[in-house]
Structure formats: structure tokens, C-alpha cells
Design a protein around this motif. Structure first.
Motif, PDB file in Angstrom:
ATOM      1  N   THR A 382      44.891  47.203  28.848  1.00 49.19           N
ATOM      2  CA  THR A 382      44.012  46.958  29.989  1.00 49.19           C
ATOM      3  C   THR A 382      44.073  45.472  30.329  1.00 49.19           C
ATOM      4  N   LEU A 383      44.461  45.183  31.559  1.00 56.08           N
ATOM      5  CA  LEU A 383      44.627  43.813  32.012  1.00 56.08           C
ATOM      6  C   LEU A 383      43.619  43.480  33.102  1.00 56.08           C
ATOM      7  N   ASP A 384      43.143  42.238  33.108  1.00 57.93           N
ATOM      8  CA  ASP A 384      42.297  41.769  34.200  1.00 57.93           C
ATOM      9  C   ASP A 384      43.185  41.477  35.411  1.00 57.93           C
ATOM     10  N   VAL A 385      42.844  42.074  36.543  1.00 59.11           N
ATOM     11  CA  VAL A 385      43.655  41.959  37.749  1.00 59.11           C
ATOM     12  C   VAL A 385      42.814  41.365  38.874  1.00 59.11           C
ATOM     13  N   LEU A 386      43.308  40.306  39.492  1.00 58.39           N
ATOM     14  CA  LEU A 386      42.653  39.719  40.658  1.00 58.39           C
ATOM     15  C   LEU A 386      43.117  40.478  41.891  1.00 58.39           C
ATOM     16  N   VAL A 387      42.189  41.190  42.526  1.00 60.46           N
ATOM     17  CA  VAL A 387      42.525  42.040  43.675  1.00 60.46           C
ATOM     18  C   VAL A 387      42.873  41.170  44.880  1.00 60.46           C
ATOM     19  N   GLU A 388      44.041  41.467  45.495  1.00 58.37           N
ATOM     20  CA  GLU A 388      44.477  40.706  46.661  1.00 58.37           C
ATOM     21  C   GLU A 388      44.426  41.512  47.949  1.00 58.37           C
ATOM     22  N   ILE A 419      37.877  40.403  40.205  1.00 55.73           N
ATOM     23  CA  ILE A 419      38.736  40.520  39.037  1.00 55.73           C
ATOM     24  C   ILE A 419      38.276  41.754  38.266  1.00 55.73           C
ATOM     25  N   VAL A 420      39.163  42.749  38.162  1.00 54.35           N
ATOM     26  CA  VAL A 420      38.769  44.037  37.598  1.00 54.35           C
ATOM     27  C   VAL A 420      39.723  44.432  36.474  1.00 54.35           C
ATOM     28  N   PRO A 421      39.235  45.196  35.490  1.00 52.33           N
ATOM     29  CA  PRO A 421      40.104  45.676  34.414  1.00 52.33           C
ATOM     30  C   PRO A 421      40.898  46.897  34.872  1.00 52.33           C
ATOM     31  N   ALA A 440      34.722  51.095  34.513  1.00 49.82           N
ATOM     32  CA  ALA A 440      35.238  49.738  34.323  1.00 49.82           C
ATOM     33  C   ALA A 440      34.726  48.814  35.420  1.00 49.82           C
ATOM     34  N   ARG A 441      34.676  49.320  36.671  1.00 54.50           N
ATOM     35  CA  ARG A 441      34.204  48.485  37.759  1.00 54.50           C
ATOM     36  C   ARG A 441      32.729  48.142  37.580  1.00 54.50           C
ATOM     37  N   ALA A 442      31.954  49.102  37.076  1.00 53.14           N
ATOM     38  CA  ALA A 442      30.529  48.858  36.878  1.00 53.14           C
ATOM     39  C   ALA A 442      30.267  47.787  35.840  1.00 53.14           C
ATOM     40  N   LEU A 443      31.230  47.625  34.933  1.00 53.24           N
ATOM     41  CA  LEU A 443      31.050  46.633  33.867  1.00 53.24           C
ATOM     42  C   LEU A 443      31.487  45.243  34.262  1.00 53.24           C
ATOM     43  N   VAL A 444      32.192  45.095  35.407  1.00 46.60           N
ATOM     44  CA  VAL A 444      32.713  43.787  35.810  1.00 46.60           C
ATOM     45  C   VAL A 444      31.563  42.867  36.209  1.00 46.60           C
TER      46      VAL A 444
END
Length: 444
Positions: A382-388, A419-421, A440-444
Motif C-alpha cells: 500500500t503506497l501513499d499516492v498524491l492524486v493529480e 494523498i491517499v493509500p 482507506a479514504r476515511a482514515l486519511v
């Protein structure tokens, strides 16, 4: 009420030019101009140019000729040319292209505003370096990502490179000025900065108006800023890749696990001809040091094929290095002679184009195969991804970038700038694919 004048900017070349174009756009909007989506119909047509490769020159000239045709139909149109190409032909630009109204080098971006606000728009050129553009207004492509120019120019003398001729010797900005600029960016919503320079890890030796420093010290100062999530930089030079910068990747949370380290060739003989100041063994030593402290780091590189005098044996050494290192990606180029460079004089040693193309095909196969193999380490993680934004291949999916610099296409609900996992389910040589759960989004 008169409609606002419009502008259109076309940018060629490197991230430094992207940075300068954002400053041009911000400056023009502060003068009351509005950005036009197309060159056709714009009151001001601007080009930010590059001279690194012949192909960029050819593309630019084609665009410039289109602008000239537009100006013949609308004589009031202003045409401006900035950047490295303008600097490199500063003595001939108005003679060769009489329809150009203003030309300026990388250190004279601010002069564009001065030109546009004069009473008489007679052709003018500005080419003496006067300063950086960090103080100018900016219009960013994305509000959450920003470029930061930390230096200008280069003290290296690579035999194929025109940059020292167009951007001059290295000049660095004071550390406190850079920290203040990034702090302001973060306060305005920037999460990720990319530090720019021709040789970023030589930063700190030629500070204009401040004390000497180091690139590692700059990384530490920026990492301490609350709210700055990611720090990237480009490009370093293997000669100046010292242990303090390598350790910064291991110790500082915001410094991304990605390093772009230009190889250019795996042949020590050709490296010497290129005047690269390191040999094959030194490069591999730097790679070993980097991976010793950062085993998971993504390494990318630049490679030139067909440099004058390159033999099949030399090229084989390049393939060997690429096999051994296993780069996560590479920018590969067929050698292109540049005016006013030492290598351009080696005409008798030029490699036949057909041979260079064939070598390029072999090189790309190795790069892509090893990159695909390296990318498999991400599958299942699971990687942290910066949404573009939206995926370029599937509008129903999202696109972002991991800290390793890998493009990630994934399913989920998120907004640009988050930034989401993301759990990685598949990998190719260039991209990753994955899924983001609602939990996962709820935990960001």
C-alpha cells in the motif's frame, strides 16, 4: 468596457522552463492579461524555449512560423521569445526573425512586464542575468504542487551541453529566501515542491547575497516546515552526490524515495570524452551508497546513445551498467550536436544515425525490462499516492504519483491534492495500478 488582452504561452524543454512559464503567466495576469487556450487569436504569443536538443529547436521554429502567419493576419499581435534558445542566438534573433517583438534570456523573465508596459513596443532584447523569478507572481498548473528554483547556471563543462553558454555559471539563492518562499507556498496549499537547478546538489557554494550552505542543509530546513508533505528535486550530478544528501533521503520524512541520477553512458572512456568528471566505477559506487541507506529508493537516469566516437564495446558497457543497476526508469536520447559545444566539433567521429537508432532500441529493451522487474516489488504493498486528476487512459479511474515517482492509476473516490493509500495490484515498467478502499479514504 474593453475586453482584457489575451496571452498564450508555449513551453519547450525542462522543468526549469515549466517553472519560468508559470511565473510569466502569473506576471501577465497581474498586468490584466487573460490566458487564451490557443495561439490563434491571442494578443500576445509567447514561447519559452529550449536548446538542449536539435528536435526542440525544430519544433519551436515550426510554432514560431505559425505565430508569424497569425501576426500577418493580425498586425497588432506581439510575439515574444524567452528561454535558452533566445539566449543562445541573442545576436541574431531579430535579424533571423524580424517579426519577433521581444526576446529575453532565463535571467530576464521580469523584463517582459517592463517591455509590455512601455509606451512604444519597439523590438527589444534582454539577455544579461539580473536575478531569479521567485519573487514574481505565479500561476501554477496545480495548486498543490510547485516548482522552486534554487540556483541558475552550471559550473560543469560537459562537452555536449549548451546550458553553461545559455544560463551562465552557477548562482545560488540564499537558504533563508528559499525557506521563506516554500513556507509561503505551503501556507497557500502546496503539498509537494520540486527543487530545480542544473546541478542541485552543488547548491550552497555560490550563494548570491547570503552565507554558503549545502543542499543537505536546505533539505533539512524544508523538511522542518509544517504542512510540506513531499520534497523532490532535479537534477543532481554524480560527482556531487555526497553521503549527507543520501542520508537525508533516509532520515527526512518529506524527502521522496526517488532520485534521478544521470549516468549518460556506462563507458568510462566516453564519460571522459563527455567531460563528466566521474567514471563507471564512481557511478556504481554512488549507486551502492544510495541503496545501502535507502534500499527501496527508486533510481532513474539519463542516457545518451551515439555520442561521437562511441564504439560497440562502449555501448555494451552501457548495457552492462543498466543491467547491473536496474533503473526504475530512464530518459534516453540519441546524441544531438549543439552549436558552441566541444562535442559538435567531433564531426569525423559522429556515429551513423542508423547505428544509433539500433542501439537505442536495444537500450530501451533493457531499461524497460529491468524497470518492469523492479516495479514488481510494489505489488501487494500500500503506497501513499498524491492524486493529480483522472487517469489518462480511463476517465473512470484516478491518476496520481507515489513517493517513488511512479504514476499510479487506481479506482476510488478522491480529489486532486489528496494523498491517499492505494493497494498496488499490478505493475508495468512505467505505471502501477491499484485500488483505494472507502475505509482507506476515511482514515486519511
Amino acid at each position: 468596457m474593453n475586453a482584457a488582452k489575451t496571452f498564450h504561452v508555449t513551453t519547450f524543454g525542462c522543468q526549469m522552463n515549466e517553472h519560468d512559464s508559470e511565473r510569466m503567466k502569473g506576471m501577465l495576469e497581474s498586468l490584466g492579461y487573460a490566458e487564451a487556450p490557443e495561439q490563434e487569436g491571442a494578443d500576445l504569443i509567447l514561447f519559452n524555449t529550449c536548446s538542449i536538443r536539435e528536435k526542440a529547436d525544430s519544433r519551436f521554429i515550426a510554432y514560431l512560423q505559425q505565430a508569424a502567419a497569425h501576426k500577418r493576419r493580425a498586425p497588432g499581435t506581439v510575439i515574444g521569445v524567452g528561454g535558452c534558445w533566445a539566449q543562445s542566438v541573442k545576436h541574431d534573433v531579430f535579424r533571423q526573425f524580424p517579426y519577433v517583438d521581444v526576446a529575453f534570456g532565463p535571467g530576464q523573465v521580469h523584463k517582459l512586464a517592463e517591455f509590455l508596459t512601455t509606451d512604444s513596443l519597439t523590438a527589444q532584447g534582454f539577455f544579461e542575468f539580473e536575478g531569479f523569478t521567485g519573487h514574481l507572481p505565479v500561476k501554477r498548473a496545480r495548486d498543490f504542487q510547485g516548482w522552486v528554483q534554487i540556483s541558475a547556471g552550471c559550473n560543469m563543462k560537459c562537452s555536449y551541453c549548451i546550458v553553461p553558454a545559455t544560463r551562465g555559471r552557477q548562482v545560488d539563492r540564499p537558504l533563508d529566501e528559499l525557506v521563506a518562499e516554500v513556507r509561503d507556498m505551503v501556507e497557500n496549499g502546496v503539498l509537494e515542491v520540486t527543487l530545480l537547478g542544473q546541478n542541485v546538489n552543488a547548491y550552497g557554494r555560490a550563494v548570491r547575497g547570503g552565507e554558503r550552505s549545502s543542499f543537505a542543509a536546505l533539505l533539512h530546513e524544508l523538511d522542518a516546515l509544517d504542512g510540506l508533505r513531499r520534497i523532490r528535486y532535479t537534477s543532481p550530478h554524480p560527482q556531487d552526490m555526497k553521503e549527507d544528501v543520501v542520508l537525508a533521503h533516509a532520515q527526512l520524512e518529506s524527502v521522496c524515495p526517488h532520485m534521478h541520477l544521470p549516468l549518460q553512458t556506462g563507458s568510462s572512456r566516453v564519460l571522459k570524452a563527455m567531460r563528466r568528471t566521474y567514471d563507471r566505477a564512481r557511478f556504481l559506487d554512488r549507486v551502492a551508497l544510495i541503496r545501502e541507506h535507502n534500499p527501496d529508493i527508486a533510481l532513474t537516469t539519463d542516457i545518451i546513445v551515439g555520442f561521437p566516437g562511441e564504439t560497440e564495446a562502449d555501448f555494451a558497457e552501457t548495457l552492462e551498467v543498466c543491467e547491473e543497476v536496474g533503473f526504475d526508469g530512464a530518459f534516453t536520447f540519441i546524441y544531438s550536436p549543439r552549436r558552441d559545444t566541444e562535442a559538435a566539433e567531433l564531426v569525423e567521429d559522429f556515429v551513423d544515425h542508423e547505428i544509433a537508432v539500433a542501439r537505442m532500441e536495444r537500450l530501451v529493451e533493457v531499461i524497460q525490462r529491468r524497470a518492469a522487474e523492479r516495479a514488481q516489488r510494489f505489488v501487494g504493498r500500500t503506497l501513499d499516492v498524491l492524486v493529480e486528476g483522472s487517469s489518462r487512459t480511463d476517465a473512470a479511474r484516478l491518476r496520481g504519483r507515489s513517493g517513488h515517482g511512479k504514476v499510479v492509476n487506481f479506482s476510488g473516490l478522491a480529489e486532486p491534492g489528496e494523498i491517499v493509500p492505494v493497494q498496488i495490484t499490478a505493475a508495468t515498467s512505467q505505471t502501477l495500478a491499484g485500488e483505494m478502499s472507502l475505509l482507506a479514504r476515511a482514515l486519511v
